[in-house]
Design a protein around this motif. Structure first.
Motif, short mmCIF file in Angstrom:
data_model
loop_
_atom_site.label_atom_id
_atom_site.label_comp_id
_atom_site.label_asym_id
_atom_site.label_seq_id
_atom_site.Cartn_x
_atom_site.Cartn_y
_atom_site.Cartn_z
N ALA A 1 17.59 5.73 7.07
CA ALA A 1 17.30 6.93 6.57
C ALA A 1 16.10 7.16 5.90
N TYR A 2 14.85 6.83 6.66
CA TYR A 2 13.40 7.10 6.73
C TYR A 2 13.04 7.96 8.06
N ILE A 3 11.65 8.27 8.39
CA ILE A 3 11.45 8.95 9.26
C ILE A 3 10.58 8.84 9.99
N GLU B 1 4.40 8.94 1.22
CA GLU B 1 5.81 9.71 1.28
C GLU B 1 4.45 11.25 0.41
N GLN B 2 5.48 12.33 -0.11
CA GLN B 2 5.08 13.39 -0.91
C GLN B 2 3.78 14.10 -0.57
N THR C 1 1.07 -1.38 0.31
CA THR C 1 -0.42 -0.07 0.02
C THR C 1 0.68 1.04 -0.02
N LYS C 2 0.65 2.39 -1.42
CA LYS C 2 1.33 3.80 -1.04
C LYS C 2 0.31 4.93 -1.45
N ALA C 3 0.78 5.84 -0.46
CA ALA C 3 -0.25 7.18 -0.60
C ALA C 3 1.15 7.98 -1.22
N ASN D 1 11.53 13.19 2.10
CA ASN D 1 12.13 13.97 0.93
C ASN D 1 11.91 12.70 -0.05
N PRO D 2 10.31 13.17 -0.76
CA PRO D 2 9.64 13.99 -0.14
C PRO D 2 8.65 13.80 0.63
N ALA D 3 9.19 14.62 1.79
CA ALA D 3 8.57 14.84 2.62
C ALA D 3 6.32 14.40 2.92
N ALA D 4 6.44 13.46 3.50
CA ALA D 4 4.48 13.20 3.94
C ALA D 4 3.95 14.22 4.94
N ASP D 5 2.79 14.01 4.78
CA ASP D 5 2.32 15.19 5.34
C ASP D 5 2.36 14.50 7.50
N THR D 6 3.65 14.56 7.96
CA THR D 6 3.62 14.16 8.90
C THR D 6 2.77 14.82 9.94
#
Length: 448
Positions: free
Chosen positions: A343-345, A289-290, A248-250, A313-318
């Protein structure tokens, strides 16, 4: 001709019938689903079709077929829709109007290519396995397709590149493409077997993707349920086995109109995912992401290349993301050391299993978000206890199919009753046994 008004589900472009998408299709009126007349089984299908395919009948698709804007195609339970493999003019189902594929649990619809044998064994070659070859194009929804509902339907061996684009903004390699930001897309209790890229690409729409099983998708890349800008809804209770990248990806990528991509992902099960992706640091189970956001809880991940991936990067809306209660199992250091992808958040959560203070030495004091760690102590621990899928794995990550396995949880599984049910998913498709969500799909107390 039976007509059913569906204003409660969504609003549609003009009630007039058009042979192609146009600017006129942006005016607002309530949808009328025109079921029409039965479609004959007497000769192979080609060109524009409408009406309904009769239950338990077999149809052959000999060349590209389409449902024009204003028309409806209903595929009744038990229909076998056999797509002819062609290299000169690959066969597709293009949808500008309404598509309803309405199988049942005891009498599903089948969309397949006759004469192909599945090679479900751990030593099958990707280069020759027909699952990854693409034997028909797939279902391609145009930008004016107001409603696509697929329930209890098997879709096999799709993803063949087209020669001539069958719709506007067509994309190759997709088993299903949906791209009406004002429309509704439902995929429930269905099966996707094989593919060459993203089995489902969503370029907008209100979506309800629940209870599906996906196997063997993408020879070296492709996310399974890939939502872009303008897509809002849920992906829940799905089963992914041996897919190339994420299940799953958004991502809010895209220049389309409509809302920011918002997808809730919960109670999904991911097994052996992400290992065929050729790009470094890409995929394994779920991904944000993004600028996209959502909630993810109660997901079960087994031997996936990476854990839940929140991209910086490009950042998700955390700011607007909420998550936790992730259950992960790994048979090797290379897997457990990526439960929180390096390397991810992705923020470790105390509700995760294993908990971050057990997985990461020195957590939280010495842990840097996205940093490396050694989770060796957790290799082989927290076996979810599937009924007939053996762990530790005796074949590594080579099991890419469900045949011969039962992924229900045995009594005593540590994944039982560990889910979070105290949150509300963003469900945007109204309940309707035929034209909408068959059930509410609220969060479950068990993982996966």
């Amino acid at each position: 001709m039976k007509q059913i008004k569906l204003g409660f589900l969504f609003l549609l472009a003009s009630a007039a019938i058009f042979s192609s998408c146009s600017k006129s299709s942006s005016s607002v009126s309530s949808l009328q689903v025109r079921i029409g007349q039965p479609i004959s089984t007497g000769k192979p299908l080609c060109g524009a079709i409408k009406g309904y395919m009769k239950a338990d009948s077999t149809y052959t698709v000999a060349c590209p077929i389409s449902v024009v804007f204003g028309d409806t195609l209903e595929i009744q339970s038990g229909v076998h829709l056999n797509f002819t493999y062609r290299t000169d003019t690959p066969v597709s189902l293009a949808v500008q109007g309404v598509l309803l594929s309405l199988g049942t649990s005891t009498d599903p619809v089948w969309m397949t290519v006759p004469g192909i044998t599945k090679t479900d064994n751990p030593t099958a070659s990707i280069a020759t396995d027909p699952a990854y070859q693409g034997k028909w194009v797939g279902i391609l929804g145009d930008t004016c397709c107001p409603l696509m509902v697929i329930k209890w339907t098997h879709m096999e061996f799709a993803g063949q590149p087209y020669v001539n684009p069958p719709i506007s903004a067509a994309q190759s390699g997709k088993v299903i493409l949906y791209q009406n930001v004002n429309g509704t897309f439902v995929l429930e209790d269905s099966w996707i077997y094989g593919g060459t890229d993203d089995p489902l690409r969503l370029q907008g729409g209100n979506v309800h993707i629940v209870g599906n099983t996906v196997e063997k998708t993408g020879p070296n890349g492709g996310d399974v349920f890939n939502a872009k800008h303008g897509t809002v809804g849920v992906m829940a209770y799905n089963m992914f086995v041996g897919v190339a990248t994420n299940g799953t990806k958004a991502s809010d990528k895209g220049s389309y109109t409509g809302p920011v991509c918002q997808i809730d992902m919960y109670n999904n099960t991911y097994v052996n995912c992400g290992h065929r992706q050729v790009q470094s640091g890409r995929g394994g189970c779920l991904n944000y992401e993004q600028g996209a956001y959502g909630q993810y809880y109660n997901n079960l991940m087994v031997n996936c290349r990476f854990g839940p991936r929140v991209v910086g990067n490009p950042a998700a809306d955390t700011t607007d993301m909420h998550y936790g209660n992730s259950f992960q199992y790994g048979d090797a250091d290379s897997i457990v050391n990526q439960f929180y992808p390096v390397a991810y958040i992705t923020h470790p959560q105390t509700t995760d299993i294993p908990s971050p203070d057990v997985l990461i030495p020195g957590y939280p004091g010495s842990y840097i978000l996205g940093g490396t760690y050694s989770g060796h102590s957790q290799v082989g621990l927290n076996n979810p206890m599937f009924k007939t899928f053996t762990l530790p794995s005796t074949t590594g990550i080579n099991i890419t199919y469900t045949a011969g396995s039962d992924f229900h949880l045995n009594a005593g599984s540590p994944a039982l009753s560990k889910g979070n049910t105290s949150w509300t998913p963003h469900i945007v498709v109204a309940s309707n046994s035929t034209y909408g969500a068959s059930e509410s799909a609220l969060p479950g107390k068990d993982m996966g």
